[in-house]
Structure formats: structure tokens, C-alpha cells
Design an enzyme around this catalytic site. Structure first.
Site: not given
Ligand code: G3P
Ligand code: MG
Length: 249
Positions: A12, A39, A41, A54, A114
Site C-alpha cells: 500500500h 499501489e 495515489d 494521497h 489509484e
């Protein structure tokens, strides 16, 4: 997508909580623990450079202040995005998506990009991040990047501009109309918080032909339970506790 080409575990925000989130040091930490998928952002600066962050503001994860959407990338790049986590990470930057793509290539990391639009920028962020992702990963080895977003409008724009990239609709709590939404967006996967899932819902999602990625699972027993239910990929902050092969059957 008939078979899921991604590993069981994804780190993450790059390196979970073992490194500053959404930085190249994070990606390197994920890789150092043997992980093969990350993953992160992605959003747009004021001058439309795709970069990693994020929150809507830079305050929590850097030494700067204010809304990211108001800062040009050259201003963002001057901020220290590492020291807030630990002094050893001083000088880490908020990387561009281009730098991230290069790093993923070097470290052989599969990517879940993402799309995290700043408020009011859903469509343009979806379109530009998807186009950049397609261009930057054009010659990358398989599996290619997987797009996801909590923003329906961002994924819709991604689909229109870059239909060839796989998409996953992301929810905190899976809504009643998940099937209609994922079908309209042509999603290959549904991404959700594990907190609100149960075995029956996982079975319904799988029966609809979707793969499932869940976040953020930091307990190994819980991760194993989710995999038993049929979850395909676990996204974790505890990249040390839930290693790359911890969920192999
Ligand atoms: O993509 C899974 C997960 O990262 C979604 O939540 O807030 O950590 O971006 P968040
Ligand atoms: Mg995320």
C-alpha cells in the site's frame, strides 16, 4: 481479463508504513521486502503534472502547506516528503508519475495506479493520469498497470481516453448498485475496504465475473480469511508481516 495477472499481495502506497508513502523510497522499500506489486495515489499539480500524493493538501506528508491543486510541480518538487516519516528519509520528493514508472520498471514492480483527483478535478485527472500511465508503461513487461479510483467520473474519463487499460472501481463500502457501476465502467475488478465485506458479498462479486482487491489489511489471519472467501489481492501497510508469499496456497 479472464485471469488475474497480479500477485496476491500489494504494498500500500509503495512501502506501507515502513517508508514515507507515495515516494520512490516507498517503492524501494516494498521491493526490498520482496513485493512485486505496489499501489500508489496519483493526482495533478496546478500545471497538470501527474505526481504522487494521497491528500488534497501537502501538509500531512511534507514540510509544505496548502492545496496541491494550487502548486506547480516545480514548487511541489522542492518539498521534503520524507522527514515526516523518519529522518533517514529526509530529502525524499513527491515523485512524478514518470519517475514512478521508471522506478517500477527498474524494480520489476506491477502497479495499481489509484487516480486520486483533487476536489473538482475528477474528469481531467482521470483522463490525464490514464493517458500518462498508458504512455509511460507502454513497453513495460506484463502485468501492465491497473487503474482504480473512488471517483466514478475519473474512471469514466479514463475509460473514454484510454480504454485499453484495465480499471477497478474503488469503494470504501460496496454500494447497492456496484454491479451497474462496474459494468458501466467496463471494470475488470472491484476494490474495497475489507472492513465492510463478508463472504456472501465476495461470492456475489466473484460470480459477476469481477476480480477483487481489498485494502488495507494488516493482520495475517484476516488476510488469509479474505483469500479463503475469494479475494484476489490484499493491499497491506504491513509489508513485513504479510510478505509477498504469505498468502500462497
Ligand atoms: O487503493 C486502495 C487504497 O489505497 C484506497 O484508500 O485512502 O489509502 O488511498 P487510500
Ligand atoms: Mg490509495
Amino acid at each position: 481479463m479472464k485471469t488475474w495477472p497480479y500477485p496476491r499481495v500489494a504494498a500500500h502506497r509503495g512501502g506501507g508504513t515502513l517508508a514515507p508513502e507515495n515516494t520512490l523510497a516507498g517503492l524501494r522499500t516494498g521491493a526490498r521486502f520482496g513485493h512485486t506489486m505496489v499501489e500508489f495515489d496519483a493526482k495533478l499539480s496546478a500545471d497538470n503534472v501527474a505526481f504522487l500524493l494521497h491528500d488534497d493538501t501537502v501538509d500531512r506528508t511534507s514540510n509544505g502547506h496548502g492545496a496541491a491543486a494550487r502548486l506547480r510541480y516545480e514548487e511541489l518538487a522542492r518539498l521534503d516528503a520524507g522527514s515526516w516519516r523518519d529522518a533517514q528519509f529526509a530529502g525524499e520528493r513527491m515523485p512524478t508519475l514518470a519517475q514512478v514508472a521508471a522506478c517500477c520498471g527498474e524494480l520489476k514492480l506491477a502497479a495499481n495506479v489509484e487516480i486520486k483527483p483533487c476536489e473538482g478535478r475528477d474528469g481531467e485527472t482521470g483522463r490525464l493520469v490514464a493517458q500518462e500511465t498508458a504512455r509511460l508503461w507502454a513497453n513495460a513487461p506484463l502485468p501492465g498497470p491497473l487503474l482504480s479510483s473512488f471517483s466514478y467520473a475519473a474512471l469514466e474519463a479514463a475509460r473514454e481516453s484510454t480504454p485499453q487499460l484495465p480499471r477497478g472501481m474503488l469503494y470504501e463500502r460496496v454500494p447497492e448498485d456496484w454491479q451497474a457501476q462496474t459494468a458501466a465502467l467496463g471494470c475488470v475488478s472491484l476494490h474495497a475496504s475489507h472492513r465492510h465485506l463478508d463472504a456472501a458479498l465476495v461470492a456475489r462479486i466473484k460470480a459477476a465475473g469481477l476480480f477483487i482487491l481489498v485494502y488495507t489489511v494488516n493482520d495475517l489471519a484476516r488476510a488469509r480469511e479474505l483469500v479463503r472467501w475469494g479475494v484476489d489481492t490484499i493491499c497491506t501497510d504491513r509489508i513485513d508481516l504479510i510478505g509477498p508469499h504469505a498468502l500462497d496456497s
